[in-house]
Motif scaffolding. Structure first.
Motif, mmCIF file in Angstrom:
data_model
loop_
_atom_site.group_PDB
_atom_site.id
_atom_site.type_symbol
_atom_site.label_atom_id
_atom_site.label_comp_id
_atom_site.label_asym_id
_atom_site.label_seq_id
_atom_site.Cartn_x
_atom_site.Cartn_y
_atom_site.Cartn_z
ATOM 1 N N UNK A 207 -6.469 26.560 1.490
ATOM 2 C CA UNK A 207 -4.956 26.941 1.695
ATOM 3 C C UNK A 207 -4.446 27.173 0.275
ATOM 4 N N UNK A 208 -5.207 27.442 -0.675
ATOM 5 C CA UNK A 208 -4.777 27.905 -2.061
ATOM 6 C C UNK A 208 -5.706 28.649 -2.676
ATOM 7 N N UNK A 209 -5.380 29.288 -3.762
ATOM 8 C CA UNK A 209 -6.397 30.221 -4.379
ATOM 9 C C UNK A 209 -7.181 29.103 -5.246
ATOM 10 N N UNK A 210 -6.552 28.175 -5.895
ATOM 11 C CA UNK A 210 -7.402 27.524 -6.815
ATOM 12 C C UNK A 210 -8.413 26.540 -6.170
ATOM 13 N N UNK A 211 -8.080 25.968 -5.029
ATOM 14 C CA UNK A 211 -8.981 25.086 -4.165
ATOM 15 C C UNK A 211 -10.046 26.338 -3.784
ATOM 16 N N UNK A 212 -9.686 27.272 -3.333
ATOM 17 C CA UNK A 212 -10.837 28.371 -2.654
ATOM 18 C C UNK A 212 -11.730 28.612 -3.739
ATOM 19 N N UNK A 213 -11.319 28.857 -5.052
ATOM 20 C CA UNK A 213 -12.284 29.204 -6.033
ATOM 21 C C UNK A 213 -13.094 27.920 -6.605
ATOM 22 N N UNK A 214 -12.426 26.898 -6.847
ATOM 23 C CA UNK A 214 -13.002 25.540 -6.909
ATOM 24 C C UNK A 214 -14.347 25.368 -5.888
ATOM 25 N N UNK A 215 -14.221 25.507 -4.569
ATOM 26 C CA UNK A 215 -15.074 25.431 -3.664
ATOM 27 C C UNK A 215 -16.531 26.521 -3.915
ATOM 28 N N UNK A 216 -16.187 27.786 -4.167
ATOM 29 C CA UNK A 216 -16.918 28.591 -4.292
ATOM 30 C C UNK A 216 -17.857 28.388 -5.427
ATOM 31 N N UNK A 217 -17.020 27.910 -6.597
ATOM 32 C CA UNK A 217 -17.852 27.468 -7.919
ATOM 33 C C UNK A 217 -18.807 26.287 -7.710
ATOM 34 N N UNK A 218 -18.424 25.395 -7.089
ATOM 35 C CA UNK A 218 -19.391 24.064 -6.637
ATOM 36 C C UNK A 218 -20.584 24.459 -5.845
ATOM 37 N N UNK A 219 -20.133 25.396 -5.023
ATOM 38 C CA UNK A 219 -21.372 25.801 -4.099
ATOM 39 C C UNK A 219 -22.440 26.766 -4.990
ATOM 40 N N UNK A 220 -22.058 27.521 -5.938
ATOM 41 C CA UNK A 220 -22.828 28.054 -6.649
ATOM 42 C C UNK A 220 -23.561 27.200 -7.562
ATOM 43 N N UNK A 221 -22.971 26.296 -8.182
ATOM 44 C CA UNK A 221 -23.430 25.259 -9.167
ATOM 45 C C UNK A 221 -24.533 24.361 -8.329
#
Length: 380
Positions: A252-266
């Motif tokens: 529901x917000x851009x910060x959380x959205x980006x964090x999840x993508x970064x976590x998946x990639x890592x």
């Protein structure tokens, strides 16, 4: 005019429901809408759109935009009604036939009072919402340039029929889709030491992904990581070479959205190194979260009150909606209209309560007229 128009809108709705068309193939739907608009002498803008169209009523500034979508879904209908879908495997399981009909009624009602409108209303009959590309196609035409407000609607089967729901801030989720392909080394199941088992990798991915929400996202935030497909192997006694996983992220917000993508990639990078396999990630970013302007969301509820309709503030929902792309250009509000249930959106037994069609058109015409008046007063 009220009763004849109500009857006409019901017939139009039945026709759209019987002849649903998938995203980017809404050719007949577009022509039916255009024909109805032409019959009421409503201007249709000349735009480079494959399907869908934009109507215009009024003139001058301020100008606002309303949006309803028109595409259907690849679902076999199971509703027992006299106007069931005639297109095998395709149905309006999300209620876009209602959205389009309500917007048509709105256009007709606004045309009747065009001489009193204090500005211009453009009504978007948008294609391809279900695949998340239709809004961007419309935006590229420039039809929203200089608009001062944008409003959209969606039916909500969890709400009582006809109730108007809205809220400021995040209303729907940002939607991302991911596909993961694992290249390992197959072998006979009796000799696993001779290969590199991709199913062990799959098991680790599934387990670790579930820690993203529970351990990396604050409990104050709502987010979901869901794995929805896992495919690997061909028989019982062979360890396969490859595996495939697919899923979605809702936030529901851009910060959380980006964090999840970064976590998946890592996570995938670490697992790839740990198990000596090759992992490819296909990340497909969809629409961001619909985020309503506080002034316009409260305005929408106030107009519902003045229209003698039931209204309420609603909870945010994890569904996706490409209306959010419009809100990146113009402030506005996305409004939910109760459609009565009991089956949810995208269900083969989903059905709209047709009694909401005309009241919704009347509400939206009042909303548009009031919004123009509000913006006109701000200018003085």
């Amino acid at each position: 005019m009220t009763k004849p128009l109500e009857n006409d809108l019901h017939q139009f709705f039945y026709d759209l429901h019987q002849h649903p068309e998938l995203s980017n193939n809404e050719f007949e739907t577009t022509q039916k809408i255009k024909k109805a608009l032409d019959q009421h002498h409503i201007k249709v803008l000349d735009l480079p759109l494959k399907t869908g169209l934009v109507a215009e009523i009024g003139q001058g500034i301020p100008f606002i935009v309303l949006r309803g979508d028109i595409d259907a879904l690849p679902i076999q209908e199971q509703v027992d009604v006299s106007y069931t879908s005639k297109n095998d495997g395709v149905m309006h399981a999300c209620g876009h036939d209602f959205h389009a009909t309500a917007m048509l009624g709105t256009a007709i009602l606004l045309k009747e009072r065009e001489h009193t409108l204090q500005g211009t209303v453009r009504i978007i009959f948008q294609a391809a919402e279900e695949v998340g590309t239709g809004a961007l196609d419309v935006i590229r035409t420039g039809v929203l340039d200089q608009a001062e407000a944008v409003f959209g609607i969606h039916n909500d089967p969890t709400l009582v029929s006809g109730i108007i729901g809205c809220k400021e801030g995040a209303l729907t989720a940002g939607v991302d889709r991911f596909a993961i392909r694992i290249q390992a080394k197959g072998t006979h199941a009796a000799r696993p030491q001779d290969g590199n088992d991709p199913l062990i990798v799959v098991a680790h991915i599934i387990q670790v992904f579930q820690t993203i929400i529970s351990r990396r996202i604050s409990s104050d935030e709502n987010a979901v990581v869901s794995l929805t497909q896992v495919h690997s192997g061909t028989t019982w006694n062979i360890i396969p070479d490859t595996a495939f996983l697919e899923g979605t992220v809702r936030s529901f917000n851009t910060q959380t959205r980006q964090l999840i993508e970064n976590e998946i990639r890592q996570i995938l990078k670490g697992i790839e190194q740990t198990f000596a396999v090759k992992i490819d990630l296909d990340w497909q970013a969809g629409p961001p979260s619909v985020t309503n302007d506080s002034i316009w969301s409260n305005f929408a509820l106030q107009v519902a009150k003045e229209s003698n309709l039931q209204y309420r503030e609603v909870e945010k929902s994890p569904i996706g909606e490409d209306f959010s792309f419009y809100q990146e250009k113009v402030s506005g509000a996305f409004i939910m209209i109760g459609s009565g249930g009991p089956y949810p959106l995208h269900h083969p037994k989903f059905k709209i309560d047709t009694n909401i069609v005309f009241p919704s058109a009347l509400y939206l015409s009042n909303l548009a007229e009031s919004a123009l008046g509000f913006l006109q007063k701000k200018r003085k």
